[in-house]
Write an enzyme that holds these catalytic residues in place. Structure first.
Site, PDB file in Angstrom:
ATOM      1  N   ASP A 260       0.819  -1.217   0.000  1.00 57.66           N
ATOM      2  CA  ASP A 260       0.000   0.000   0.000  1.00 57.66           C
ATOM      3  C   ASP A 260       0.856   1.271   0.000  1.00 57.66           C
ATOM      4  O   ASP A 260       0.384   2.346   0.359  1.00 57.66           O
ATOM      5  CB  ASP A 260      -0.965   0.000   1.187  1.00 57.66           C
ATOM      6  CG  ASP A 260      -0.236  -0.102   2.515  1.00 57.66           C
ATOM      7  OD1 ASP A 260       0.999  -0.320   2.501  1.00 57.66           O
ATOM      8  OD2 ASP A 260      -0.884   0.035   3.565  1.00 57.66           O
TER       9      ASP A 260
ATOM     10  N   HIS B 132      23.606   4.458 -18.466  1.00 58.15           N
ATOM     11  CA  HIS B 132      22.524   4.712 -17.520  1.00 58.15           C
ATOM     12  C   HIS B 132      22.753   3.961 -16.208  1.00 58.15           C
ATOM     13  O   HIS B 132      21.846   3.324 -15.662  1.00 58.15           O
ATOM     14  CB  HIS B 132      21.160   4.358 -18.143  1.00 58.15           C
ATOM     15  CG  HIS B 132      20.709   5.379 -19.142  1.00 58.15           C
ATOM     16  ND1 HIS B 132      19.694   5.178 -20.040  1.00 58.15           N
ATOM     17  CD2 HIS B 132      21.146   6.639 -19.399  1.00 58.15           C
ATOM     18  CE1 HIS B 132      19.536   6.254 -20.788  1.00 58.15           C
ATOM     19  NE2 HIS B 132      20.408   7.155 -20.427  1.00 58.15           N
TER      20      HIS B 132
ATOM     21  N   ASP C 226      25.470  12.549 -13.487  1.00 57.86           N
ATOM     22  CA  ASP C 226      24.432  13.032 -14.408  1.00 57.86           C
ATOM     23  C   ASP C 226      23.180  13.170 -13.564  1.00 57.86           C
ATOM     24  O   ASP C 226      22.558  12.161 -13.204  1.00 57.86           O
ATOM     25  CB  ASP C 226      24.256  12.017 -15.544  1.00 57.86           C
ATOM     26  CG  ASP C 226      23.243  12.475 -16.596  1.00 57.86           C
ATOM     27  OD1 ASP C 226      22.441  13.377 -16.300  1.00 57.86           O
ATOM     28  OD2 ASP C 226      23.260  11.901 -17.706  1.00 57.86           O
TER      29      ASP C 226
ATOM     30  N   ASP D 121      19.083  18.978 -16.522  1.00 61.10           N
ATOM     31  CA  ASP D 121      19.798  17.735 -16.871  1.00 61.10           C
ATOM     32  C   ASP D 121      21.270  18.086 -17.073  1.00 61.10           C
ATOM     33  O   ASP D 121      21.642  18.588 -18.131  1.00 61.10           O
ATOM     34  CB  ASP D 121      19.160  17.173 -18.150  1.00 61.10           C
ATOM     35  CG  ASP D 121      19.767  15.847 -18.587  1.00 61.10           C
ATOM     36  OD1 ASP D 121      20.573  15.277 -17.842  1.00 61.10           O
ATOM     37  OD2 ASP D 121      19.405  15.386 -19.690  1.00 61.10           O
TER      38      ASP D 121
ATOM     39  N   HIS E  47      26.232   7.719 -28.265  1.00 54.35           N
ATOM     40  CA  HIS E  47      24.910   8.353 -28.147  1.00 54.35           C
ATOM     41  C   HIS E  47      24.920   9.688 -28.880  1.00 54.35           C
ATOM     42  O   HIS E  47      25.952  10.110 -29.394  1.00 54.35           O
ATOM     43  CB  HIS E  47      24.526   8.529 -26.672  1.00 54.35           C
ATOM     44  CG  HIS E  47      25.493   9.350 -25.857  1.00 54.35           C
ATOM     45  ND1 HIS E  47      25.589  10.716 -25.966  1.00 54.35           N
ATOM     46  CD2 HIS E  47      26.417   8.987 -24.931  1.00 54.35           C
ATOM     47  CE1 HIS E  47      26.504  11.159 -25.116  1.00 54.35           C
ATOM     48  NE2 HIS E  47      27.043  10.128 -24.488  1.00 54.35           N
TER      49      HIS E  47
ATOM     50  N   HIS F  63      19.156  16.152 -26.640  1.00 50.66           N
ATOM     51  CA  HIS F  63      17.727  15.856 -26.822  1.00 50.66           C
ATOM     52  C   HIS F  63      16.958  17.090 -26.396  1.00 50.66           C
ATOM     53  O   HIS F  63      17.487  17.947 -25.683  1.00 50.66           O
ATOM     54  CB  HIS F  63      17.334  14.638 -25.977  1.00 50.66           C
ATOM     55  CG  HIS F  63      17.812  14.703 -24.546  1.00 50.66           C
ATOM     56  ND1 HIS F  63      17.159  15.419 -23.576  1.00 50.66           N
ATOM     57  CD2 HIS F  63      18.918  14.182 -23.936  1.00 50.66           C
ATOM     58  CE1 HIS F  63      17.817  15.318 -22.432  1.00 50.66           C
ATOM     59  NE2 HIS F  63      18.902  14.584 -22.617  1.00 50.66           N
TER      60      HIS F  63
ATOM     61  N   HIS G 201      13.624  13.845 -21.445  1.00 49.53           N
ATOM     62  CA  HIS G 201      13.730  13.629 -22.895  1.00 49.53           C
ATOM     63  C   HIS G 201      12.411  14.150 -23.443  1.00 49.53           C
ATOM     64  O   HIS G 201      11.426  13.419 -23.530  1.00 49.53           O
ATOM     65  CB  HIS G 201      13.937  12.151 -23.225  1.00 49.53           C
ATOM     66  CG  HIS G 201      15.237  11.629 -22.700  1.00 49.53           C
ATOM     67  ND1 HIS G 201      15.482  10.299 -22.477  1.00 49.53           N
ATOM     68  CD2 HIS G 201      16.381  12.271 -22.349  1.00 49.53           C
ATOM     69  CE1 HIS G 201      16.718  10.142 -22.007  1.00 49.53           C
ATOM     70  NE2 HIS G 201      17.276  11.334 -21.919  1.00 49.53           N
TER      71      HIS G 201
ATOM     72  N   GLU H 279      25.488  17.224 -24.782  1.00 48.73           N
ATOM     73  CA  GLU H 279      26.119  16.261 -23.877  1.00 48.73           C
ATOM     74  C   GLU H 279      27.029  15.256 -24.570  1.00 48.73           C
ATOM     75  O   GLU H 279      26.784  14.052 -24.515  1.00 48.73           O
ATOM     76  CB  GLU H 279      25.048  15.525 -23.071  1.00 48.73           C
ATOM     77  CG  GLU H 279      23.907  14.914 -23.887  1.00 48.73           C
ATOM     78  CD  GLU H 279      22.905  14.186 -22.994  1.00 48.73           C
ATOM     79  OE1 GLU H 279      23.343  13.306 -22.245  1.00 48.73           O
ATOM     80  OE2 GLU H 279      21.712  14.507 -23.051  1.00 48.73           O
TER      81      GLU H 279
ATOM     82  N   TYR I 259      33.734   7.259 -23.919  1.00 50.96           N
ATOM     83  CA  TYR I 259      33.715   6.149 -22.966  1.00 50.96           C
ATOM     84  C   TYR I 259      34.635   5.065 -23.519  1.00 50.96           C
ATOM     85  O   TYR I 259      34.395   4.553 -24.614  1.00 50.96           O
ATOM     86  CB  TYR I 259      32.291   5.597 -22.809  1.00 50.96           C
ATOM     87  CG  TYR I 259      31.268   6.708 -22.660  1.00 50.96           C
ATOM     88  CD1 TYR I 259      30.949   7.232 -21.407  1.00 50.96           C
ATOM     89  CD2 TYR I 259      30.669   7.275 -23.790  1.00 50.96           C
ATOM     90  CE1 TYR I 259      30.046   8.278 -21.281  1.00 50.96           C
ATOM     91  CE2 TYR I 259      29.764   8.322 -23.675  1.00 50.96           C
ATOM     92  CZ  TYR I 259      29.452   8.825 -22.419  1.00 50.96           C
ATOM     93  OH  TYR I 259      28.562   9.866 -22.306  1.00 50.96           O
TER      94      TYR I 259
ATOM     95  N   ARG J 236      31.606  12.563 -19.608  1.00 54.66           N
ATOM     96  CA  ARG J 236      30.512  13.262 -20.311  1.00 54.66           C
ATOM     97  C   ARG J 236      30.383  14.643 -19.690  1.00 54.66           C
ATOM     98  O   ARG J 236      30.578  14.795 -18.478  1.00 54.66           O
ATOM     99  CB  ARG J 236      29.197  12.477 -20.193  1.00 54.66           C
ATOM    100  CG  ARG J 236      28.012  13.184 -20.840  1.00 54.66           C
ATOM    101  CD  ARG J 236      26.803  12.270 -21.107  1.00 54.66           C
ATOM    102  NE  ARG J 236      26.133  11.797 -19.919  1.00 54.66           N
ATOM    103  CZ  ARG J 236      26.179  10.556 -19.467  1.00 54.66           C
ATOM    104  NH1 ARG J 236      26.907   9.637 -20.082  1.00 54.66           N
ATOM    105  NH2 ARG J 236      25.521  10.216 -18.371  1.00 54.66           N
TER     106      ARG J 236
ATOM    107  N   GLU K  37      27.569  17.749 -19.813  1.00 52.89           N
ATOM    108  CA  GLU K  37      26.221  18.046 -20.313  1.00 52.89           C
ATOM    109  C   GLU K  37      25.698  19.369 -19.783  1.00 52.89           C
ATOM    110  O   GLU K  37      25.726  19.618 -18.576  1.00 52.89           O
ATOM    111  CB  GLU K  37      25.254  16.923 -19.886  1.00 52.89           C
ATOM    112  CG  GLU K  37      23.814  17.175 -20.279  1.00 52.89           C
ATOM    113  CD  GLU K  37      22.903  16.000 -19.986  1.00 52.89           C
ATOM    114  OE1 GLU K  37      23.181  15.245 -19.039  1.00 52.89           O
ATOM    115  OE2 GLU K  37      21.901  15.849 -20.717  1.00 52.89           O
TER     116      GLU K  37
HETATM  117  N1  GLY Z   1      20.028  12.094 -17.951  1.00 58.29           N
HETATM  118  C1  GLY Z   1      19.622  11.480 -19.133  1.00 58.29           C
HETATM  119  C2  GLY Z   1      20.265  12.100 -20.286  1.00 58.29           C
HETATM  120  O1  GLY Z   1      21.253  12.779 -20.131  1.00 58.29           O
HETATM  121  O2  GLY Z   1      19.801  12.000 -21.381  1.00 58.29           O
HETATM  122 MN    MN Z   2      20.493  14.492 -21.238  1.00 56.37          MN
HETATM  123 MN    MN Z   3      21.814  13.767 -18.368  1.00 56.63          MN
END
Ligand code: GLY
Ligand code: MN
Ligand code: MN
Length: 444
Positions: free
Chosen positions: A39, A243, A260, A271, A350, A354, A361, A384, A388, A406, A408
């Protein structure tokens, strides 16, 4: 706290209704409550489309927009006031609150929706609705339509067309107003402070979750209810898992930490990613990789302006990263040929960013008519780039393996370029090392 003013929700509803065909109705359900276990509920987060049009924060609610309806175009179904339930679970707006506080023209108890909504749909030829995003509500809507159909012989007129509401709405959401940019700037500033706090707290012997706690503290202190997405705190080789979510490994001298994380304010996301050395000093190899990623990040901003297309920033990062990897001997060959062969992909798998908004996203098409979308003022996005180097990449010398970087930032397209919303957190190597050194002196 910076919030979207009430008047803006009314403007959005009007803008949507102006785009609807004559004799239509738009219907949107609130997000359901999700159980975590038995619950215990997950923290409630309103559906972004529903929030965008209503600002109404409660579950068990339905918005109906009916342009031209004599008794009011904006109808809100919501929970009734209930002293007993409110004692346990918190206050409810009720129907009076829906009208007085949230600008509804007409409000009904959600329990009466089966009796009332079919009557509002009946006689309208089009229903604007996002089919497929809430299967339970899809089913309910079909029941209401069938109720009308069953009365066709009595003269009831069921709608003849369903129109994808999400497409209209998501195009609106792509263009951020001045108020939205203000909220996103506030979210970005809180997140920037959180990243600084995590850098200052970093020490070998701590665990990744210690830094996550520093982020959470700064988010909540800034008024954020929750992070915009699960924070990633990835030390050492974990930084190569895009991720990564465990956040439970030890921080070790000699490793970098990739964080991140971004908070959400009034349902708007930030982000940010920063990567920094656990000990406060980058190694020579980490510095070399870091500088390439930073150069790619900085180059991308030059390709974000009205008239430039969505993919230009990504292409710019690919070029800087490929050239950098060649310079360091991690790739061999001609830069143009390596780009054409996508030789950078084992290191940079990647995209450079975005859309960013109510969803991290965010919604909005990246291509229009098969072509990359041309940028316009008010569009918000992330930048970003990353590199890697997998621990098992035997193509490269050992000293490079396990490094993940990374960087971003969040930007909004302006009239003549772009504004960086996340400039409050350092990213130059010297700045990061100075900030971390200063935090160590304070402690010593
Ligand atoms: N935190 C998810 C991305 O950077 O897209
Ligand atoms: Mn992002
Ligand atoms: Mn991110």
């Amino acid at each position: 706290m910076t919030r979207i003013p009430k008047s803006e929700f009314a403007r959005r509803r009007k803008a949507l209704m102006d785009q609807m065909e004559p004799n239509s109705i738009a219907i949107l359900p609130a997000a359901p409550v999700h159980l975590r276990n038995r619950d215990v509920e997950h923290v409630y987060r309103q559906d972004s489309d529903f929030q965008y049009l209503s600002g109404f924060p409660e579950p068990e609610a339905v918005v109906a927009l009916i342009p031209g309806r004599e008794h009011g175009e904006y109808v809100l179904f919501c929970r009734e006031r209930d002293p007993e339930r409110e004692l346990w679970d918190g206050l409810r707006a009720g129907q009076d609150g829906a009208i007085k506080e949230y600008g509804a023209d007409d409000a009904f108890p959600i329990g009466d929706i089966d009796d009332i909504l079919p009557g509002l749909i009946e006689g309208r030829s089009r229903v604007y609705y996002a089919i497929g995003s809430n299967p339970e509500f899809d089913h309910q809507l079909m029941e209401w339509i069938n109720t009308i159909r069953s009365k066709a012989r009595l003269g009831a007129q069921p709608p003849s067309e369903f129109v994808a509401l999400d497409h209209l709405l998501h195009d609106m959401r792509l263009y951020k107003s001045a108020n939205e940019v203000k909220v996103m700037r506030a979210a970005a500033e809180i997140s920037a402070r959180a990243h600084i706090r995590a850098m200052q707290a970093s020490r070998s012997g701590l665990f990744e979750y210690h830094l996550e706690a520093e982020l959470d503290y700064e988010f909540r202190k800034g008024g954020a209810k929750m992070p915009a997405y699960g924070s990633i705190v990835a030390a050492g080789r974990n930084a190569c898992i895009l991720h990564y979510r465990e956040n439970d490994a030890p921080l070790r001298d000699g490793d970098v930490v990739l964080i991140d994380a971004g908070c959400e304010i009034d349902c708007y996301a930030s982000d940010i990613t920063r990567t920094f050395p656990v000990s406060g000093r980058f190694s020579a190899e980490q510095k070399a990789i870091y500088q390439i990623v930073l150069d790619a990040n900085l180059e991308a901003f030059k390709h974000i302006a009205p008239g430039k297309h969505w993919n230009e920033a990504h292409e710019a990062t690919v070029r800087v990263i490929t050239a950098g990897l060649v310079r360091l001997g991690l790739l061999e060959g001609e830069v143009d040929e390596l780009i054409a062969a996508e030789a950078y992909k084992p290191f940079y798998m990647h995209r450079a960013g975005h859309w960013l908004g109510m969803d991290v996203h965010d919604v909005g098409d990246y291509k229009v008519g098969g072509e990359w979308r041309v940028l316009e003022p008010g569009m918000c996005m992330t930048v970003e780039p990353g590199i890697y180097i997998a621990v098992d990449n035997e193509q490269v010398a050992k000293k490079w393996r396990g490094i993940g970087i990374r960087i971003e930032d969040d930007v909004v397209v302006t009239r003549d370029g772009c504004e960086i919303l996340t400039g409050g957190v350092p990213k130059e190597i010297a700045e990061i090392e100075a900030l971390m050194a200063a935090s160590r002196e304070q402690v010593a």
